[in-house]
Structures are given as structure tokens and as C-alpha cells.
Design a protein around this motif. Structure first.
Motif: not given
Length: 142
Positions: A4-11, A29-30, A34-37, A59-63
Motif C-alpha cells: 500500500p502507499s500508506m499505513a496508519y494506526s493509533l498509538y 484515503w477513505s 474511516d479509521f480516523g472517524r 482527499q484533504r477536504g474529506a479529512m
């Protein structure tokens, strides 16, 4: 299949995202939004590490919509050497003045800016490495 071009998590209380040199797809990005939400209220800041990739205007607008809808005013550190990404940070700062850019050698300063307790710094660095590995970026922070 390519990584993937990105990965994310909550730490701890930090929403962490790592971008490769490629921009995220709309699907990626979606997933991030969604993860952020779903994690909203659990994080008070965000740390973004980018090799050059980043969200497009839509995408920036969605965030931004998510953050505004939830009155998120947390600090955001964006770590990159890429001038285009630094320009994106400037655009984001129009909506959130707490967004600040750092170079890759300033990762400790980026973490300090987020007011993360010092006893979490090493574990946060380990989480960044894990996410970098997940997207196929060598572990060296360059």
C-alpha cells in the motif's frame, strides 16, 4: 500485489500515518478517514511521516470535513523532505493552525511538538518503523 502507499494506526493518543512516495488511492484515503472517524476522541494529535506522497485536494477536504465536524483542534506534525508535501501542510494549516512541518532529521522535535510524554517516544518510533515496514520503506529514517 504491490504494498500500500500508506499505513496508519493509533498509538497512545497519536493518530500515526506513514506515506510512501506515491499518493494514496481514494480507497486507501477513505480507509484512513474511516479509521480516523472510528478512533475520534481517542487521539489528541497526529503524526504524519511522508516520503513524498500525500492526499489530493478532494482527499484533504474529506479529512478537513471530519476534523471540523468533530471540532478537532489537536496538533499535527508532518515529517517530510518533499517540498510539495510541505506545500500541502501550508494548505492544511489554513484550516488547522496547529499543523507544523518537520524534516526527517527533526522527528524527535515533531514528537515533542505533539506533547507526547517522553516515556512513549521510543515506542512511538517503533510504531513508525512498523508502519514504514508495512508499506515497504526501509527502516532508516531518511
Amino acid at each position: 500485489m504491490s504494498p500500500p502507499s500508506m499505513a496508519y494506526s493509533l498509538y497512545h493518543t497519536v493518530l500515526v500515518a506513514v506515506h510512501t512516495k506515491d499518493n494514496p488511492t481514494d480507497e486507501e484515503w477513505s480507509g484512513y478517514v474511516d479509521f480516523g472517524r472510528k478512533q475520534m476522541g481517542k487521539y489528541t494529535s497526529s503524526l504524519v511521516i511522508s516520503e513524498g506522497g500525500g492526499p489530493n485536494a478532494t482527499q484533504r477536504g474529506a479529512m478537513n470535513d471530519l476534523l471540523e465536524a468533530n471540532n478537532f483542534k489537536g496538533k499535527v506534525s508532518v515529517v517530510t523532505l518533499n517540498r510539495l508535501v510541505r506545500g500541502i501542510v501550508t494548505a492544511l494549516s489554513w484550516f488547522n493552525p496547529n499543523v507544523k512541518a518537520f524534516t526527517t532529521v527533526q522527528i524527535p522535535a515533531a514528537i515533542e511538538y505533539l506533547e507526547i510524554p517522553r516515556d512513549h517516544h521510543d515506542r512511538l518510533m517503533a510504531e513508525i518503523k512498523r508502519l514504514r515496514d508495512k508499506v515497504g520503506i526501509s527502516s532508516a529514517m531518511t
